[in-house]
Design an enzyme around this catalytic site. Structure first.
Site, PDB file in Angstrom:
ATOM      1  CG  ASN A   1     -20.594  30.688 -22.645  1.00  0.00           C
ATOM      2  OD1 ASN A   1     -19.617  30.664 -23.394  1.00  0.00           O
ATOM      3  ND2 ASN A   1     -20.495  30.589 -21.331  1.00  0.00           N
TER       4      ASN A   1
ATOM      5  CE  LYS B   1     -20.495  27.108 -20.505  1.00  0.00           C
ATOM      6  NZ  LYS B   1     -20.858  26.404 -19.292  1.00  0.00           N
TER       7      LYS B   1
ATOM      8  CG  HIS C   1     -19.202  32.079 -17.474  1.00  0.00           C
ATOM      9  ND1 HIS C   1     -18.792  30.880 -16.932  1.00  0.00           N
ATOM     10  CD2 HIS C   1     -20.404  31.852 -18.048  1.00  0.00           C
ATOM     11  CE1 HIS C   1     -19.715  29.969 -17.183  1.00  0.00           C
ATOM     12  NE2 HIS C   1     -20.704  30.525 -17.858  1.00  0.00           N
TER      13      HIS C   1
ATOM     14  CD  GLU D   1     -17.919  27.175 -17.353  1.00  0.00           C
ATOM     15  OE1 GLU D   1     -17.545  27.611 -18.454  1.00  0.00           O
ATOM     16  OE2 GLU D   1     -18.930  26.454 -17.219  1.00  0.00           O
TER      17      GLU D   1
ATOM     18  CD  GLU E   1     -24.569  31.783 -16.650  1.00  0.00           C
ATOM     19  OE1 GLU E   1     -25.150  31.217 -17.587  1.00  0.00           O
ATOM     20  OE2 GLU E   1     -23.339  31.851 -16.558  1.00  0.00           O
TER      21      GLU E   1
ATOM     22  N   GLY F   1     -24.195  23.358 -16.354  1.00  0.00           N
ATOM     23  CA  GLY F   1     -23.663  22.115 -16.902  1.00  0.00           C
ATOM     24  C   GLY F   1     -24.000  20.885 -16.077  1.00  0.00           C
TER      25      GLY F   1
ATOM     26  CB  SER G   1     -29.214  23.010 -16.771  1.00  0.00           C
ATOM     27  OG  SER G   1     -27.964  22.541 -16.310  1.00  0.00           O
TER      28      SER G   1
ATOM     29  N   GLY H   1     -24.541  24.337 -22.946  1.00  0.00           N
ATOM     30  CA  GLY H   1     -24.698  23.064 -23.664  1.00  0.00           C
ATOM     31  C   GLY H   1     -25.736  23.080 -24.783  1.00  0.00           C
TER      32      GLY H   1
HETATM   33  P1  PGA Z   1     -25.202  25.355 -19.362  1.00  0.00           P
HETATM   34  O1  PGA Z   1     -24.170  26.587 -19.230  1.00  0.00           O
HETATM   35  O2  PGA Z   1     -26.373  25.866 -20.137  1.00  0.00           O
HETATM   36  O3  PGA Z   1     -24.433  24.285 -20.107  1.00  0.00           O
HETATM   37  O4  PGA Z   1     -25.576  24.952 -17.988  1.00  0.00           O
HETATM   38  C1  PGA Z   1     -24.614  27.877 -18.967  1.00  0.00           C
HETATM   39  C2  PGA Z   1     -23.451  28.835 -18.882  1.00  0.00           C
HETATM   40  O5  PGA Z   1     -22.390  28.458 -18.358  1.00  0.00           O
HETATM   41  O6  PGA Z   1     -23.546  29.999 -19.325  1.00  0.00           O
END
Ligand code: PGA
Length: 251
Positions: free
Chosen positions: A9, A11, A95, A97, A167, A173, A213, A235
């Site tokens: 992803n 983002k 998601h 976010e 998640e 993140g 993460s 990330g």
């Molecule tokens: P992250 O994000 O791997 O940076 O923690 C995961 C996600 O939001 O799908």
């Protein structure tokens, strides 16, 4: 047998040129890898570039969001048909976010899932608890609520086409990954919920990704768990080298 899926992803990262360069490099690194499905979800504006760069490779392209209406006066929104037109096979729905920063609720997520399914996109429904909810021992209640509301009114046939991503919001993140044991516990709970609500066939066939993460250093421990069928990576999906290391976790 559930085929593992490693999804990136991106983002709000990467222009078209950056998308092309990253996907070309990723293709060089992973080549014909067949034992794992590979998906990248770039931002909307980079979808055409992604489609061109991924043509003839094993990399599939997905979107990060969609609107539930076919077309109309919905400024700033993108439809399922537009995503398909850009070569998308998958779409992320709900998601954390989107839920936290853009006010998405379970009712809207349900409409998006239905639209994705009726448009032949594979939706990846994201669920997960906040730190506060975990500390209050409400993990099961929160996730079951998200599943119950998000999947409302879907047929058994539709259920067989969705993917779920667990998640935990506190792991996204933040560098804090759920331990494989914590993640496995929640994945098993999700699979059990599908078995109770639908059938053991639906539960056995369901792919449940873990996200939060995920890195080359922790992916194999997570993937070794019986109910973890893949990863949704933020990330660590931005660099071709680290994403290639993630998708080659078995090697
Ligand atoms: P992250 O994000 O791997 O940076 O923690 C995961 C996600 O939001 O799908």
């Amino acid at each position: 047998m559930r085929k593992p899926l490693i999804a990136g992803n991106w983002k709000m990262f990467k222009t078209q040129a950056e998308t092309r360069d990253t996907l070309r490099r990723l293709d060089e690194l992973i080549g014909r890898l067949l034992e794992v499905e590979v998906l990248i979800c770039p931002p909307f504006t980079s979808l055409p570039a992604a489609r061109r760069a991924a043509a003839g490779t094993v990399i599939q392209i997905g979107a990060q969001n969609l609107h539930w209406e076919e077309k109309g006066a919905f400024t700033g929104e993108v439809s399922a048909a537009m995503l398909i037109d850009c070569g998308c096979s998958h779409v992320l729905v709900g998601h954390s976010e989107r839920r936290q920063l853009f006010g998405e609720d379970d009712a809207g997520i349900n409409r998006k899932l239905k639209k994705a399914l009726s448009s032949q996109l594979v939706p990846i429904l994201c669920v997960g608890e906040s730190l506060q909810e975990r500390e209050a021992e409400r993990v099961e209640e929160v996730i079951e609520g998200q599943l119950q509301q998000g999947l409302k009114g879907l047929t058994a046939q539709e259920i067989s086409r969705i993917i779920v991503a667990y998640e935990p919001v506190w792991a996204i993140g933040t560098g804090k990954t759920a331990t494989p044991e914590i993640a496995q516990q929640v994945h098993a709970m999700i699979r059990g919920w599908f078995e109770g609500k639908y059938s053991s066939v639906a539960a056995d066939g369901l792919r449940i990704l873990y996200g939060g993460s995920v890195k080359p250093g922790n992916v194999s421990g997570l993937m070794a768990q019986p109910d973890i069928d893949g990863a949704l990576v933020g990330g660590a999906s931005l660099e071709a080298e680290s994403f290639a290391a993630l998708v080659s976790y078995q090697r």
